[in-house]
Enzyme design. Structure first.
Site, short mmCIF file in Angstrom:
data_model
loop_
_atom_site.label_atom_id
_atom_site.label_comp_id
_atom_site.label_asym_id
_atom_site.label_seq_id
_atom_site.Cartn_x
_atom_site.Cartn_y
_atom_site.Cartn_z
N PRO A 23 0.79 -1.23 0.00
CA PRO A 23 0.00 0.00 0.00
C PRO A 23 0.82 1.29 0.00
O PRO A 23 0.83 2.04 0.97
CB PRO A 23 -0.84 -0.12 1.27
CG PRO A 23 -0.01 -0.96 2.18
CD PRO A 23 0.79 -1.90 1.31
N CYS A 24 1.48 1.55 -1.12
CA CYS A 24 2.26 2.79 -1.19
C CYS A 24 1.34 4.00 -1.20
O CYS A 24 1.79 5.12 -0.95
CB CYS A 24 3.16 2.79 -2.43
SG CYS A 24 2.34 2.32 -3.94
N HIS A 25 0.04 3.80 -1.44
CA HIS A 25 -0.88 4.94 -1.41
C HIS A 25 -1.12 5.44 0.00
O HIS A 25 -1.68 6.52 0.19
CB HIS A 25 -2.20 4.56 -2.08
CG HIS A 25 -2.94 3.44 -1.40
ND1 HIS A 25 -2.57 2.11 -1.56
CD2 HIS A 25 -4.00 3.43 -0.57
CE1 HIS A 25 -3.41 1.36 -0.85
NE2 HIS A 25 -4.27 2.14 -0.24
#
Length: 172
Positions: free
Chosen positions: A140-142
């Site tokens: 989850p780089c967001h």
DNA sequence: GACAGATGAAGGA
DNA sequence: TCCTTCATCTGTC
């Protein structure tokens, strides 16, 4: 050496993601291409080609698709397929592992990730590792924001990042 | 080896 | 406060 990747489409509410699998796990995940009016060509892997898939990959793909749908709906993925980070640097893997610890609705800054992996000054490098993330959404780089709670950047597009965060109850 | 980057912090206006 | 500048670290070419 056999680095051939098997590409499979993963149908979600946000479109058709392309998942690429190696012999050891999910190696890449590609965002849906903006391709209105032309549905993804499922033919590519229909019939005989699909029957040639190893059982492992079929199972990984089911897990991947389910996880994608969960994350895109703002929920935690029940489980993840094995991830193939072969060829990636130790630093990148450390950054991605740290991101995997973040649940839905939770965010960290690039600086916090840098501190968590024991390199508090490597904040810019963390940004670089985020950009190099081959498996967005599931890794989850967001959920990584700039220190001032600004949205920062996102390889899949700022708007997509904002939309995913909104579904998790985070307004930027 | 040089350069670029999805940052962060400090200093000045 | 807000804006600008610079330090820092890593990856890529």
């Amino acid at each position: 050496m056999n680095n051939q990747l098997v590409t499979l489409p993963a149908l979600t509410r946000d479109g058709v993601f392309l998942a690429r699998y190696s012999e050891t796990g999910l190696a890449e995940l590609e965002f849906p291409k903006p391709n209105p009016g032309k549905p993804f060509q499922l033919r590519a892997l229909d019939g005989a080609s699909r029957r040639l898939l190893p059982g492992d990959i079929r199972q990984w793909h089911r897990i991947t698709t389910a996880a994608l749908k969960s994350v895109l709906a703002g929920r935690a993925a029940k489980s993840l397929p094995p991830l193939d980070w072969t060829g990636k640097t130790e630093f990148q893997q450390a950054v991605w592992r740290e991101m995997l610890k973040l649940g839905p609705g939770k965010t960290k800054s690039y600086g916090e990730i840098a501190r968590a992996i024991g390199k508090p000054k490597a904040v810019r490098a963390v940004g670089g590792a985020c950009g190099a993330n081959p498996i967005p959404v599931l890794v989850p780089c967001h959920r990584i924001l700039a220190a001032n709670k600004l949205i920062g950047g996102f390889s899949g597009g700022i708007e997509r990042k904002r939309a995913m965060l909104k579904r998790e109850g985070i307004e930027i």
